[in-house]
Design an enzyme around this catalytic site. Sequence first.
Site, PDB file in Angstrom:
ATOM      1  N   HIS A 129       0.856  -1.198   0.000  1.00 22.39           N
ATOM      2  CA  HIS A 129       0.000   0.000   0.000  1.00 22.39           C
ATOM      3  C   HIS A 129       0.882   1.235   0.000  1.00 22.39           C
ATOM      4  O   HIS A 129       2.114   1.134  -0.136  1.00 22.39           O
ATOM      5  CB  HIS A 129      -0.962  -0.031   1.188  1.00 22.39           C
ATOM      6  CG  HIS A 129      -0.287  -0.125   2.524  1.00 22.39           C
ATOM      7  ND1 HIS A 129       0.369   0.926   3.103  1.00 22.39           N
ATOM      8  CD2 HIS A 129      -0.150  -1.175   3.387  1.00 22.39           C
ATOM      9  CE1 HIS A 129       0.874   0.544   4.272  1.00 22.39           C
ATOM     10  NE2 HIS A 129       0.580  -0.731   4.471  1.00 22.39           N
ATOM     11  N   HIS A 149       4.315   1.303   1.879  1.00 20.78           N
ATOM     12  CA  HIS A 149       5.438   0.600   1.245  1.00 20.78           C
ATOM     13  C   HIS A 149       5.968   1.401   0.055  1.00 20.78           C
ATOM     14  O   HIS A 149       7.171   1.536  -0.139  1.00 20.78           O
ATOM     15  CB  HIS A 149       4.996  -0.793   0.777  1.00 20.78           C
ATOM     16  CG  HIS A 149       4.388  -1.618   1.869  1.00 20.78           C
ATOM     17  ND1 HIS A 149       3.044  -1.918   1.911  1.00 20.78           N
ATOM     18  CD2 HIS A 149       4.930  -2.158   2.985  1.00 20.78           C
ATOM     19  CE1 HIS A 149       2.791  -2.633   2.996  1.00 20.78           C
ATOM     20  NE2 HIS A 149       3.918  -2.786   3.669  1.00 20.78           N
ATOM     21  N   CYS A 191       4.102 -11.422  18.968  1.00 20.31           N
ATOM     22  CA  CYS A 191       3.126 -10.877  18.004  1.00 20.31           C
ATOM     23  C   CYS A 191       3.556 -11.317  16.610  1.00 20.31           C
ATOM     24  O   CYS A 191       4.641 -10.952  16.141  1.00 20.31           O
ATOM     25  CB  CYS A 191       3.056  -9.351  18.075  1.00 20.31           C
ATOM     26  SG  CYS A 191       2.072  -8.668  16.718  1.00 20.31           S
ATOM     27  N   CYS A 232       4.017  -8.295  14.129  1.00 19.27           N
ATOM     28  CA  CYS A 232       5.276  -7.550  14.334  1.00 19.27           C
ATOM     29  C   CYS A 232       6.471  -8.475  14.172  1.00 19.27           C
ATOM     30  O   CYS A 232       7.604  -7.998  14.063  1.00 19.27           O
ATOM     31  CB  CYS A 232       5.382  -6.977  15.747  1.00 19.27           C
ATOM     32  SG  CYS A 232       4.144  -5.785  16.212  1.00 19.27           S
ATOM     33  N   CYS A 262      -1.648  -7.123  21.047  1.00 13.63           N
ATOM     34  CA  CYS A 262      -0.544  -6.241  20.610  1.00 13.63           C
ATOM     35  C   CYS A 262      -1.056  -4.807  20.547  1.00 13.63           C
ATOM     36  O   CYS A 262      -2.119  -4.544  19.961  1.00 13.63           O
ATOM     37  CB  CYS A 262      -0.062  -6.694  19.230  1.00 13.63           C
ATOM     38  SG  CYS A 262       1.047  -5.504  18.472  1.00 13.63           S
ATOM     39  N   HIS A 282      -0.913  -3.727  16.563  1.00  9.72           N
ATOM     40  CA  HIS A 282      -1.803  -4.367  15.596  1.00  9.72           C
ATOM     41  C   HIS A 282      -3.183  -4.693  16.134  1.00  9.72           C
ATOM     42  O   HIS A 282      -4.079  -5.071  15.378  1.00  9.72           O
ATOM     43  CB  HIS A 282      -1.143  -5.637  15.037  1.00  9.72           C
ATOM     44  CG  HIS A 282       0.034  -5.347  14.168  1.00  9.72           C
ATOM     45  ND1 HIS A 282       1.322  -5.343  14.645  1.00  9.72           N
ATOM     46  CD2 HIS A 282       0.112  -5.008  12.857  1.00  9.72           C
ATOM     47  CE1 HIS A 282       2.148  -5.035  13.663  1.00  9.72           C
ATOM     48  NE2 HIS A 282       1.440  -4.820  12.575  1.00  9.72           N
ATOM     49  N   LYS A 308      -1.506   4.618  12.341  1.00  9.77           N
ATOM     50  CA  LYS A 308      -0.612   4.199  11.270  1.00  9.77           C
ATOM     51  C   LYS A 308      -1.410   3.396  10.244  1.00  9.77           C
ATOM     52  O   LYS A 308      -2.243   2.571  10.609  1.00  9.77           O
ATOM     53  CB  LYS A 308       0.501   3.334  11.859  1.00  9.77           C
ATOM     54  CG  LYS A 308       1.520   2.897  10.837  1.00  9.77           C
ATOM     55  CD  LYS A 308       2.430   1.813  11.388  1.00  9.77           C
ATOM     56  CE  LYS A 308       2.768   0.835  10.288  1.00  9.77           C
ATOM     57  NZ  LYS A 308       3.452  -0.349  10.732  1.00  9.77           N
ATOM     58  N   LYS A 359      -2.288  -2.815   6.775  1.00 10.37           N
ATOM     59  CA  LYS A 359      -3.269  -3.807   6.326  1.00 10.37           C
ATOM     60  C   LYS A 359      -3.999  -4.414   7.513  1.00 10.37           C
ATOM     61  O   LYS A 359      -5.196  -4.667   7.449  1.00 10.37           O
ATOM     62  CB  LYS A 359      -2.555  -4.936   5.583  1.00 10.37           C
ATOM     63  CG  LYS A 359      -2.060  -4.540   4.233  1.00 10.37           C
ATOM     64  CD  LYS A 359      -3.111  -4.741   3.180  1.00 10.37           C
ATOM     65  CE  LYS A 359      -2.546  -4.244   1.861  1.00 10.37           C
ATOM     66  NZ  LYS A 359      -3.452  -4.262   0.761  1.00 10.37           N
TER      67      LYS A 359
END
Length: 742
Positions: A32, A35, A151, A154, A175, A178, A332, A335
Amino acid sequence: MQRGISCRTDHEACMKTFYVTTPIYYANSLPHLGHLYTMIVADTIARHKRQQGIETFFLTGTDEHGINIERAAQRNGRTPKEQADYVVSYFKKMTAEFRLDTEHGGYDVFMRTSEPFHYQGVSELWRHLAKAKTPKGNDAIYKGHYEGWFCAACAEYKTEDEYAKPATAGDPPTCLIHETLLDRVSEDSYFFRLADYGDALLELYKSRPEFVQPESRRNEVMSFVAGGLQDLSVSRLRTSVSWGVPVPDDPEHTMYVWFEALTNYITAIGFGNEERERAVGFEKFWPALHLVGKDILRFHAVYWPAFLLAARVEQPRAIIAHGMWLDPVGKKMSKTLGNTVELDVLNRHFPIDAIRYFCLREMVFGQDGRFGYEALIDRTNSDLASGLGNLSSRTLTMIARYCDGRVPSGFIAEDKLLLAKRAGLDTEETAISGFLEHARDQFLQHLEVFAFSKALETAWSVVARIDKMISDAKPWDLAKDENQKQTLNAVLYRSAETLRWLCVLLFPVMPNATTEIWNQMGLGSSADARTPAGVNPAKLTWGELGEGTTIAEVKPLFPRIDKAKTMKEINDQGQEAGAGGRNDQASSTDVAQSPPASGGGAVSAPAIIEQSASGGSGQHATEADAGAVGVTSFIDITDFTKVDLRVGEVLTAERIPKADKLLLLTVDIGEEKPRQILAGIAQFYSPEQLLGRKIAVVSNLKPRKLRGYESQGMLLAASVGEEGKPVIATFTEDVPNGARLK
Ligand code: MSP
């Protein structure tokens, strides 16, 4: 093969070659904007270095092992390798579409950790560590038992302050990044004795202040290390994680994915594999500049240097951490959270170079930024369509029209100097060349320290200066006067030569548009440099644009984007996708975890994010200011952004017969044709006072007729005193016409 542990950036490899890396991305989900961003930054740096004649190697790629990829594969009914192949094919398609691949002058290698040479190289590094002693004389690697929480998203073990305790006792914790459940790990494992490397790491950060940048991140890293390090589990039992590189001589264990992924930076260029060494060259290119998001800084700035210290391999050149693209509520983009900006939406609606420009201009490097489609459209329209694009097409069109399509001479004979001065031209050519040299030096200095936004601001001050020179000198009037031929030529030569400089400076940021301008200028067949990539910006010399260069067909570079139409299309597509109607090759199961609970689909295309990177505090300032003058009902930021405020330049001003309050103005707000605006200020301003003034214009006010004249906008003025004397809002700094006020 290895060098000593102290890195000096003045050694031979550092001077002649340059190696830049992005993180290698997890092969569990599709890329996305986040990246893409790191790739754009790395690509810009690589192109800039190549332009300087430095042999450059640019690495990006995928991180393909570990439990998260295994699980994604399972969800999608694939083997882990098939899962990785699938994501890699999408990455490669994406990098080709965004012209970041080798074919388009982008990355040199798309690294995959499933490559056999990587297995070989990483095993070699492990063996080095297995033999190494720590600075305290202990074995760097030892076998023990790990008990704790992990996690998968991560790929990281979590300490108590890094997870949220469960609501119900007995459930796993969550987490904090996430918001997914953690895995319990209790098994035998190899450990890396990280705790023994704290002092050596602190020494490294102190002796090389540039090692971790920006400074704020360096401070964070230093205080993390100073707080004491714990040993790191660097393997998993094969029965828990089978998709990984086996530990040498103990295949019941696979290597911890971060240990193995970080090592890609050296295996990719030949560490531990002679064939690869011959093909690329660890000796030649190492040490690298690692570009990473701040989310993974600890791995790069603490664990990786510690591994390298233990293996006695030279440290990286530097680790540069950028900020994160955030969603509208400041989370942040990821996905796992389902709040990403999808690349196919960007690609469908925006030119590649507009996206590159926006990313580098809008995000202050190192800080977080909020992404907004509206902001992207506004920047494209103001800075690119009305700014650079307009400067290019108006300059080249005038050369076509007034000079038979050939770049004229910039020379003004002694006897014509006075005429030129009268036409508003600074006859000292050094004024413009000196200005450009200064801007060029500033631009390059900013780039050197990754201050892309500032570098681009500098470049746009050049655009504004030349725009102003053209508006002041009015070539269209000069063309009517044979005596002013030399003045006209000088104006056009200066703008064309400036355009050439801009192409060279901006090439790393906008390789496609600058090459297009270069070609339109007729420089595409030039013997010295067929593209701006071939000119070292530090060596740009004023006057090298050849008189008589024949320009090619002039085509618009950045057509204006219809904001309302585009936003509607993006929102409509987003709704379709949110309703499961996404029709590209990315299946909705290709996300790290299950789709988010609310707010529409992993493809959050409709995310209308109004604030720019710098907008966060702007809103507070507005509210505070409003409070100060007693406003009780506040508007939302979206209400404010409905008003399209633009910088305009008053081109003409005249009184209207029998209307003693009105002035009739034509105002350039960066569009093809100037606007006609009626302003009720005739009792306070004479037409002469307004000529050339930069003003603020409401550009999306419905046109209306006054005294038989259509007014296509409104200018802003303060209303002062009891009689409401208008005082026109203006700018004390140079701003381009059409720039948006927000
Ligand atoms: N596989 C690891 C990296 C191993 S490197 C040896 C990993 N992969 S990742 O797919 O999660 O990519 C993380 C990186 O992607 C970030 O560090 C950053 O470069 C980029 N970004 C992902 N989301 C981002 C934003 N929302 N904003 C900016 N960059 C982001 O971590």
